[in-house]
Design a protein around this motif. Sequence first.
Motif, PDB file in Angstrom:
ATOM      1  N   VAL A 188      -6.106  10.734  -5.821  1.00 40.71           N
ATOM      2  CA  VAL A 188      -6.898   9.551  -6.194  1.00 40.71           C
ATOM      3  C   VAL A 188      -8.219   9.542  -5.430  1.00 40.71           C
ATOM      4  CG1 VAL A 188      -6.952   7.038  -6.259  1.00 40.71           C
ATOM      5  CG2 VAL A 188      -4.823   8.239  -6.779  1.00 40.71           C
ATOM      6  N   LEU A 189      -8.188   9.932  -4.158  1.00 37.95           N
ATOM      7  CA  LEU A 189      -9.435  10.002  -3.389  1.00 37.95           C
ATOM      8  C   LEU A 189     -10.398  11.020  -3.996  1.00 37.95           C
ATOM      9  CD1 LEU A 189      -8.150   9.821   0.312  1.00 37.95           C
ATOM     10  CD2 LEU A 189      -9.143   7.992  -1.063  1.00 37.95           C
ATOM     11  N   ARG A 190      -9.871  12.101  -4.549  1.00 38.17           N
ATOM     12  CA  ARG A 190     -10.740  13.092  -5.181  1.00 38.17           C
ATOM     13  C   ARG A 190     -11.403  12.503  -6.430  1.00 38.17           C
ATOM     14  NH1 ARG A 190      -8.634  19.116  -6.006  1.00 38.17           N
ATOM     15  NH2 ARG A 190      -6.928  18.024  -7.036  1.00 38.17           N
ATOM     16  N   VAL A 191     -10.649  11.714  -7.193  1.00 36.82           N
ATOM     17  CA  VAL A 191     -11.250  11.040  -8.349  1.00 36.82           C
ATOM     18  C   VAL A 191     -12.379  10.120  -7.890  1.00 36.82           C
ATOM     19  CG1 VAL A 191     -10.836   9.372 -10.201  1.00 36.82           C
ATOM     20  CG2 VAL A 191      -9.169  11.180  -9.768  1.00 36.82           C
ATOM     21  N   LYS A 225     -11.556  11.273   5.058  1.00 39.66           N
ATOM     22  CA  LYS A 225     -11.962  11.066   3.663  1.00 39.66           C
ATOM     23  C   LYS A 225     -12.004   9.584   3.322  1.00 39.66           C
ATOM     24  CE  LYS A 225      -8.879  13.944   1.933  1.00 39.66           C
ATOM     25  NZ  LYS A 225      -8.057  14.726   0.988  1.00 39.66           N
ATOM     26  N   GLY A 226     -10.959   8.851   3.752  1.00 41.78           N
ATOM     27  CA  GLY A 226     -10.918   7.429   3.467  1.00 41.78           C
ATOM     28  C   GLY A 226     -12.032   6.673   4.163  1.00 41.78           C
ATOM     29  N   ALA A 227     -12.325   7.035   5.406  1.00 43.42           N
ATOM     30  CA  ALA A 227     -13.402   6.370   6.144  1.00 43.42           C
ATOM     31  C   ALA A 227     -14.729   6.524   5.416  1.00 43.42           C
ATOM     32  CB  ALA A 227     -13.494   6.947   7.554  1.00 43.42           C
ATOM     33  N   ILE A 228     -15.006   7.728   4.904  1.00 48.73           N
ATOM     34  CA  ILE A 228     -16.263   8.001   4.210  1.00 48.73           C
ATOM     35  C   ILE A 228     -16.334   7.242   2.895  1.00 48.73           C
ATOM     36  CG2 ILE A 228     -17.567   9.825   3.033  1.00 48.73           C
ATOM     37  CD1 ILE A 228     -16.520  11.740   5.236  1.00 48.73           C
ATOM     38  N   LEU A 229     -15.254   7.254   2.124  1.00 50.14           N
ATOM     39  CA  LEU A 229     -15.275   6.620   0.806  1.00 50.14           C
ATOM     40  C   LEU A 229     -15.297   5.101   0.887  1.00 50.14           C
ATOM     41  CD1 LEU A 229     -12.790   8.894  -1.177  1.00 50.14           C
ATOM     42  CD2 LEU A 229     -15.175   8.442  -1.790  1.00 50.14           C
ATOM     43  N   PHE A 230     -14.617   4.529   1.888  1.00 52.12           N
ATOM     44  CA  PHE A 230     -14.485   3.082   1.962  1.00 52.12           C
ATOM     45  C   PHE A 230     -15.328   2.452   3.069  1.00 52.12           C
ATOM     46  CE2 PHE A 230     -10.199   4.646   0.508  1.00 52.12           C
ATOM     47  CZ  PHE A 230     -10.411   4.353  -0.840  1.00 52.12           C
ATOM     48  N   ASP A 231     -16.129   3.264   3.769  1.00 48.71           N
ATOM     49  CA  ASP A 231     -16.935   2.753   4.886  1.00 48.71           C
ATOM     50  C   ASP A 231     -16.061   1.953   5.849  1.00 48.71           C
ATOM     51  OD1 ASP A 231     -19.565   3.731   4.130  1.00 48.71           O
ATOM     52  OD2 ASP A 231     -19.462   2.306   2.482  1.00 48.71           O
ATOM     53  N   GLY A 247       0.781  -1.234   0.000  1.00 46.52           N
ATOM     54  CA  GLY A 247       0.000   0.000   0.000  1.00 46.52           C
ATOM     55  C   GLY A 247       0.807   1.275   0.000  1.00 46.52           C
ATOM     56  N   MET A 248       2.157   1.190  -0.050  1.00 42.66           N
ATOM     57  CA  MET A 248       2.981   2.400   0.000  1.00 42.66           C
ATOM     58  C   MET A 248       3.452   2.815  -1.387  1.00 42.66           C
ATOM     59  SD  MET A 248       3.297   4.036   2.812  1.00 42.66           S
ATOM     60  CE  MET A 248       4.677   5.065   2.360  1.00 42.66           C
ATOM     61  N   LEU A 249       3.506   4.136  -1.592  1.00 39.15           N
ATOM     62  CA  LEU A 249       4.080   4.700  -2.803  1.00 39.15           C
ATOM     63  C   LEU A 249       5.574   4.403  -2.837  1.00 39.15           C
ATOM     64  CD1 LEU A 249       3.500   6.684  -5.264  1.00 39.15           C
ATOM     65  CD2 LEU A 249       4.373   8.482  -3.767  1.00 39.15           C
ATOM     66  N   TRP A 250       6.074   4.010  -3.983  1.00 40.64           N
ATOM     67  CA  TRP A 250       7.465   3.580  -4.100  1.00 40.64           C
ATOM     68  C   TRP A 250       8.461   4.708  -3.866  1.00 40.64           C
ATOM     69  CZ3 TRP A 250      11.373   5.026  -7.645  1.00 40.64           C
ATOM     70  CH2 TRP A 250      10.991   6.022  -8.549  1.00 40.64           C
ATOM     71  N   GLU A 268      -9.358  -2.199  -9.174  1.00 45.63           N
ATOM     72  CA  GLU A 268      -7.995  -2.164  -8.667  1.00 45.63           C
ATOM     73  C   GLU A 268      -7.613  -0.768  -8.183  1.00 45.63           C
ATOM     74  OE1 GLU A 268      -3.411  -3.367  -9.849  1.00 45.63           O
ATOM     75  OE2 GLU A 268      -4.965  -3.401 -11.389  1.00 45.63           O
ATOM     76  N   ILE A 269      -8.074   0.274  -8.879  1.00 44.47           N
ATOM     77  CA  ILE A 269      -7.760   1.638  -8.446  1.00 44.47           C
ATOM     78  C   ILE A 269      -8.365   1.900  -7.075  1.00 44.47           C
ATOM     79  CG2 ILE A 269      -8.216   4.074  -8.908  1.00 44.47           C
ATOM     80  CD1 ILE A 269      -7.852   3.491 -11.868  1.00 44.47           C
ATOM     81  N   ARG A 270      -9.609   1.491  -6.908  1.00 43.05           N
ATOM     82  CA  ARG A 270     -10.253   1.683  -5.605  1.00 43.05           C
ATOM     83  C   ARG A 270      -9.540   0.873  -4.518  1.00 43.05           C
ATOM     84  NH1 ARG A 270     -15.121   3.437  -3.563  1.00 43.05           N
ATOM     85  NH2 ARG A 270     -15.826   2.370  -1.677  1.00 43.05           N
ATOM     86  N   GLU A 271      -9.168  -0.365  -4.827  1.00 39.29           N
ATOM     87  CA  GLU A 271      -8.502  -1.217  -3.842  1.00 39.29           C
ATOM     88  C   GLU A 271      -7.127  -0.668  -3.475  1.00 39.29           C
ATOM     89  OE1 GLU A 271      -8.539  -4.917  -5.867  1.00 39.29           O
ATOM     90  OE2 GLU A 271     -10.692  -5.245  -5.581  1.00 39.29           O
ATOM     91  N   LYS A 272      -6.392  -0.165  -4.473  1.00 43.66           N
ATOM     92  CA  LYS A 272      -5.073   0.400  -4.185  1.00 43.66           C
ATOM     93  C   LYS A 272      -5.205   1.662  -3.329  1.00 43.66           C
ATOM     94  CE  LYS A 272      -1.801  -2.151  -6.105  1.00 43.66           C
ATOM     95  NZ  LYS A 272      -0.979  -1.724  -7.225  1.00 43.66           N
ATOM     96  N   ALA A 273      -6.213   2.483  -3.618  1.00 46.27           N
ATOM     97  CA  ALA A 273      -6.422   3.692  -2.820  1.00 46.27           C
ATOM     98  C   ALA A 273      -6.758   3.342  -1.376  1.00 46.27           C
ATOM     99  CB  ALA A 273      -7.528   4.540  -3.438  1.00 46.27           C
ATOM    100  N   HIS A 274      -7.548   2.301  -1.195  1.00 47.90           N
ATOM    101  CA  HIS A 274      -7.890   1.856   0.163  1.00 47.90           C
ATOM    102  C   HIS A 274      -6.627   1.356   0.879  1.00 47.90           C
ATOM    103  CE1 HIS A 274     -10.948  -0.493   2.859  1.00 47.90           C
ATOM    104  NE2 HIS A 274     -10.245   0.405   3.536  1.00 47.90           N
ATOM    105  N   ALA A 275      -5.806   0.589   0.163  1.00 55.59           N
ATOM    106  CA  ALA A 275      -4.566   0.080   0.758  1.00 55.59           C
ATOM    107  C   ALA A 275      -3.620   1.223   1.105  1.00 55.59           C
ATOM    108  CB  ALA A 275      -3.896  -0.897  -0.204  1.00 55.59           C
ATOM    109  N   MET A 276      -3.575   2.259   0.263  1.00 54.44           N
ATOM    110  CA  MET A 276      -2.733   3.419   0.556  1.00 54.44           C
ATOM    111  C   MET A 276      -3.194   4.125   1.827  1.00 54.44           C
ATOM    112  SD  MET A 276      -2.245   5.162  -3.211  1.00 54.44           S
ATOM    113  CE  MET A 276      -1.068   6.406  -2.648  1.00 54.44           C
TER     114      MET A 276
END
Length: 654
Positions: free
Chosen positions: A246-249, A302-308, A229-232, A263-271
């Motif tokens: 990405v959360l704004r998208v 923001k993450g809590a709201i988007l990913f419940d 989940g970390m940026l390289w 996958e984009i949603r899953e990666k954003a959640h992992a981040m």
Amino acid sequence: MKIEEIRNSWRQLVAQKELKQVSELLRQSPERDKLMQRGRELCAHTFVFDHQWDMERCLTPHTMETMDWNQVFNDDEEWTFMLNRMDYWSALAKAALISQDTRYLDQAKDFLLDWIEQHPRIEPSLSTRTLDTGIRVVNMLECAMLLEASEKLNDEELTLILTSVENQLAYLKANYIEKYTLSNWGSIQTCGMIVCSAMMGKDPRQDEVYRWALEELETQMQIQIGMDGMLWEQSTMYHVEVLNNVLRVLDYAQFYPIPLTDEIREKAHAMTRALMHMMMPDHQIETFGDSDRVNAEDVMNKGAILFDDPQLRAMGSDHGDSDLLLNGGMPAWRKLQTLPKQTPQTLLYAGQDCGIVVRRSDFGRSAEWMMVLNGELGSGHGHSDNLHYSIIHQGLPFVIDPGRFTYREDHPVRVELKGMSAHNTVILDDQPGSVPDSSWTYQRFLRPLATLIRDTPEGLYWEGGVLTEQPQMTHIRKLIMLPQGCWVVCDEIFCEGRHTVVSRIQLDPQVEVSGNHSDWQLKQGTVKLNYHHEGLPVSVEHGPCSLRYNELQDHKIFASRGRMHGSLFQDELFYGEDFRLEPAEVMQPGRGKLPEEEVSAWRFVRGEESCTCVIFHQQLYRGKKILYCEGLPLHNQACLIIKKAGLKKLIRLK
């Protein structure tokens, strides 16, 4: 462009936010006075960049009577880049909502139209750098959306703004280069292009730029974000910059039909989950890589709201910050209030891709916390921080990374803070294994070795190493963290011949130091942490520290200096004031007590209980293979011996 369709969609989106109620909440916000101050300053063309996620903060106010979008202040072009991102439109919007004074929106409109007037063609300049353009285009449209809902844009003005954004999107696509696919520059740009395309009513099946940006973002998320989940790029700050975009998208995808892959949603959640673990007990981030020490609760919300996600909710704040209120409106606020909280159960973050390990005692504000690093270099934001460790005791930082300060090529502190001497590392013969030679490049970089992690409820064992070429040194670092607030750090240094050695420990600027020789006392406020050094002589030195961009201060450094011949073994021990430290013995039948070059053994005692930490430095290749410590037989490379209620228990770590 279908102007009326764009108007209608914007008005619907703004109506959903229920700005009247948002205004009431902003008036009650603890940010109110600061927001009004920023609004007044901006109306006077005075700029201060102090949002927590401003990539290059500048607290010094600078004023322009006439706007020059290529103006450089503070001898730093980064100031110009911040100016042209236009993130500050939101401060004007919030001031307008709080005060109901239209002059703040009028000023936002003036900035928007003035920039467009001064850029009839989008050509390369300081004001049109691609990263900043990718950020600016979204800010322009979000500002225009609020102006439109406030009936402050006529058809001609709206068309002018939309045409400029259209041209800037084409400019971004035409100037996109190969390295952006692996860079935060690229993902921030593509996120901006996607949001703008959606807001302008484009169809990705027909619009080339929109379709390309969607495909490119998917590729970027695949190769920029590890399985952990970390940026390289080896920087928490830039991890968050990418994540926020990405959360704004994802946020806009709730209103517009943006075709995103799972996958984009899953990666954003992992981040977001990775960031949750990187947060210190006070919910700020450590200054790892090119990062500032700033609070990350807004990202958790923001993450809590988007990913419940109730765990993210537990790490956020109970009051919605002003950005959440402006961008998400009352629906986001209400969801934040109704989401349940769940304290995270996993106390260890072991980033197998990024090389970052974080262990905490709990998720409370007074927790024990440690970060250890041994990743690849990453991008130009990466520092020479292999084997660096940071320590927080009872919620307060004691051992830290001293930050970044500036990106200016002409400032020597920039390169100094990127170097090994600004991290908790070891250097032989004044020849560091990693050598930055500019703000963004390196002359050479050492080779990280694989790390070993063994986590138990009683304690964490971490082991890692590096190889350097000039001189050819092998440095192995082994750590044990006890969740009660004790740490053992063992350094094993191997290099043929005779060499000078310097080992450093960077301390938080607020830490007071007393003591001498091998035993020292560290204090921050009312919290104390003892430090014992076993090895070369230790002294207290001073160096630069920057917890936020453009802010520089002095801090203390423990430095041990001396000479070695072939090998050197040193121990650093940190422990809370309620513990007593004692040396322990490891015995081998027929040989007696093992010497310090073969094993480190230390006992932390508190009341009637104790924990003995044992770390071996060599393989047992002669004599009997069974050993004894605290009367217990053992055969291993690292272990704990817990004594409690008169009983002893051996816990094997390696």
